[in-house]
Each structure stands twice: as C-alpha cells, then as structure tokens.
Design an enzyme around this catalytic site. Structure first.
Site, PDB file in Angstrom:
ATOM      1  N   TYR A 157    -112.654  52.591 108.007  1.00  0.00           N
ATOM      2  CA  TYR A 157    -111.896  53.696 108.599  1.00  0.00           C
ATOM      3  C   TYR A 157    -112.785  54.646 109.392  1.00  0.00           C
ATOM      4  CZ  TYR A 157    -108.630  57.576 109.067  1.00  0.00           C
ATOM      5  OH  TYR A 157    -107.833  58.576 109.577  1.00  0.00           O
ATOM      6  N   LYS A 161    -112.919  55.290 113.561  1.00  0.00           N
ATOM      7  CA  LYS A 161    -112.709  56.597 114.183  1.00  0.00           C
ATOM      8  C   LYS A 161    -113.942  57.054 114.970  1.00  0.00           C
ATOM      9  CE  LYS A 161    -108.470  57.005 112.893  1.00  0.00           C
ATOM     10  NZ  LYS A 161    -107.383  56.924 113.909  1.00  0.00           N
TER      11      LYS A 161
END
Length: 249
Positions: A157, A161
């Site tokens: 994750y 990002k």
C-alpha cells in the site's frame, strides 16, 4: 456554491466513502459527474442514493475494469459522448492491505499495484489527450499519509502511494504545457466504513495521536478535491496536499 459550474468530472472509486463524498461535492458545486465503480450493483446503489438526495443531479455511472486500458478508454469516450467534454479526473479508486511482509504474496503485491497505480496511469493516459485538445483540465489523485511516512505492515500500500506521488509530480511537470494541472490529496485516518466499524475506544486511541484530536471526515477530504479541481487552484500543480490533522506516525 458553484465552484465547478459547467465542468465535467470523472470520479473513480465513486460509489462509497471518500469517493462518494467527492462525487456529491462535485455535483453540489455545479459539475456533471460520471462515477466509476467496481461492480454494476454498487454503481446502481450509489446512483440511487444520489438521485434520492436530488433527482436533478447530472450524474451517470459506469464500471470499467480500471486495470484494462481498453475498457477505461471506452468508458471515458462514453463519458465524453454523454457530456461533451471532460474537465476533471479524480483518480480515487484503490485498495489497502496490512499483511506481514513475510506473508505478502507476489500476487497480492501485483494486485495492489495494478489497482492503485496502473489504474491511475490508465485513466490519466486515456483522459489527457481529451483535456489537451479542449485546452486543459485538472487531474487529482488520491494518495495517503503513508506515502510520506510508510507503514509498519502491508508494504504494497505505501509503495503504491509513493508511486502515485511520483506520477503526480512528474505528470504535473510534463502536462503543464498543455494547461493540465496534476495534484494529489493525501488523507490521514478518515471516518470511512473501516474506521466506523472500529470500537469507540480504539477510535479514541487513534484520535489521541492526532494533533487536532479527532479523525478526519470524508467531506473534509472531498472539499480539498473541489478546491484543486476549481479555478481557485489555477496556479496549483504538482502538490501532494496532506489532509491528516498534522498526524505524525
């Protein structure tokens, strides 16, 4: 308010949570909106909810596979055919995970990169020529506070990002000559379904570590999308706007 009067927007991941609030805020500010969801069922539910609030909302829903450039291109062409132009793209769709690195499968890593990064590329690549031809536009990507600090588990994750931030800053520099602004919003802990399901004492512990003393609301994140999409931000590009209550992790 009509900060987005007569503008046309696409919002991916627009059926719930922050994405749904972005759609509603855009509509309330005068935009016409196409929301993208992962399934027809959730798209229909979101559209019904919006129409229940205001039957006159100019909103449509589609569910292309964001990992497929061909499907994304077709959906974006359908939006242009419906509304005549595309001024705003909010790349909000994404998934998260907190698996231990020792248990993180290559397949899970590939999947999160596909949905959180490849989908942003696909949508932006498909919409940018349209924006260029019409004289400009605004692209806003959903990042996260973990893109700045990382996180202690679920490496895919924050990695995805960080990549979103890189796309944002690089495309801002490349597309600026075409009057296409590219920014990102990096939310902190926000009261989405996941946070709402936590026990109150856990939410209190989380809030205690946030200088403002509370978690964020989806509407507060959506307001930042409205600002960045509007002419009020006409000289803002390449920014990663943190909306996290000054959280330090």
């Amino acid at each position: 308010m009509n900060l987005l009067k007569d503008k046309v927007a696409i919002v991916t991941g627009g059926t719930r949570g922050i994405g749904y609030c972005i759609v509603k805020k855009f509509l309330d500010n005068g935009a016409k909106v196409a929301l993208f969801g992962s399934r027809q069922e959730t798209v229909d539910k979101a559209l019904a909810s919006l129409k229940a609030d205001n039957a006159d909302y100019p909103v449509i829903g589609l569910c292309p596979d964001l990992k497929s450039f061909d499907e994304v291109t077709k959906a974006i062409e359908d939006v242009k055919a419906e509304f005549g132009r595309i001024d705003i793209l909010a790349n909000n769709a994404g998934i998260s995970a907190r698996d231990s690195f020792y248990e993180y499968s290559p397949e899970a890593f590939e999947n999160i990169m596909d949905i959180n990064v490849k989908a942003v590329f696909n949508c932006t690549r498909a919409v940018a020529p349209i924006m260029k031809a019409q004289g400009g536009g605004s692209i806003i990507n959903t990042s996260s506070m973990v893109s700045i600090y990382g996180q202690a588990a679920g490496v895919g994750y924050p990695t995805s990002k960080f990549a979103v931030n890189g796309l944002t800053k690089s495309l801002a520099r490349e597309l600026g000559k075409d009057n296409i602004r590219v920014n990102a919003v990096a939310p902190g802990v926000t009261r989405t379904d996941m946070v709402a399901a936590l026990p109150p004492e856990m939410v209190a512990r989380i809030s205690a570590g946030i200088p403002l003393g509370r978690v964020g609301e989806p509407e507060e994140v959506a307001d930042c999308f409205v600002f960045l999409a509007s002419d009020m931000a006409s000289y803002v590009t390449g920014e990663i706007l943190s909306v996290d209550g000054a959280t330090q992790v």
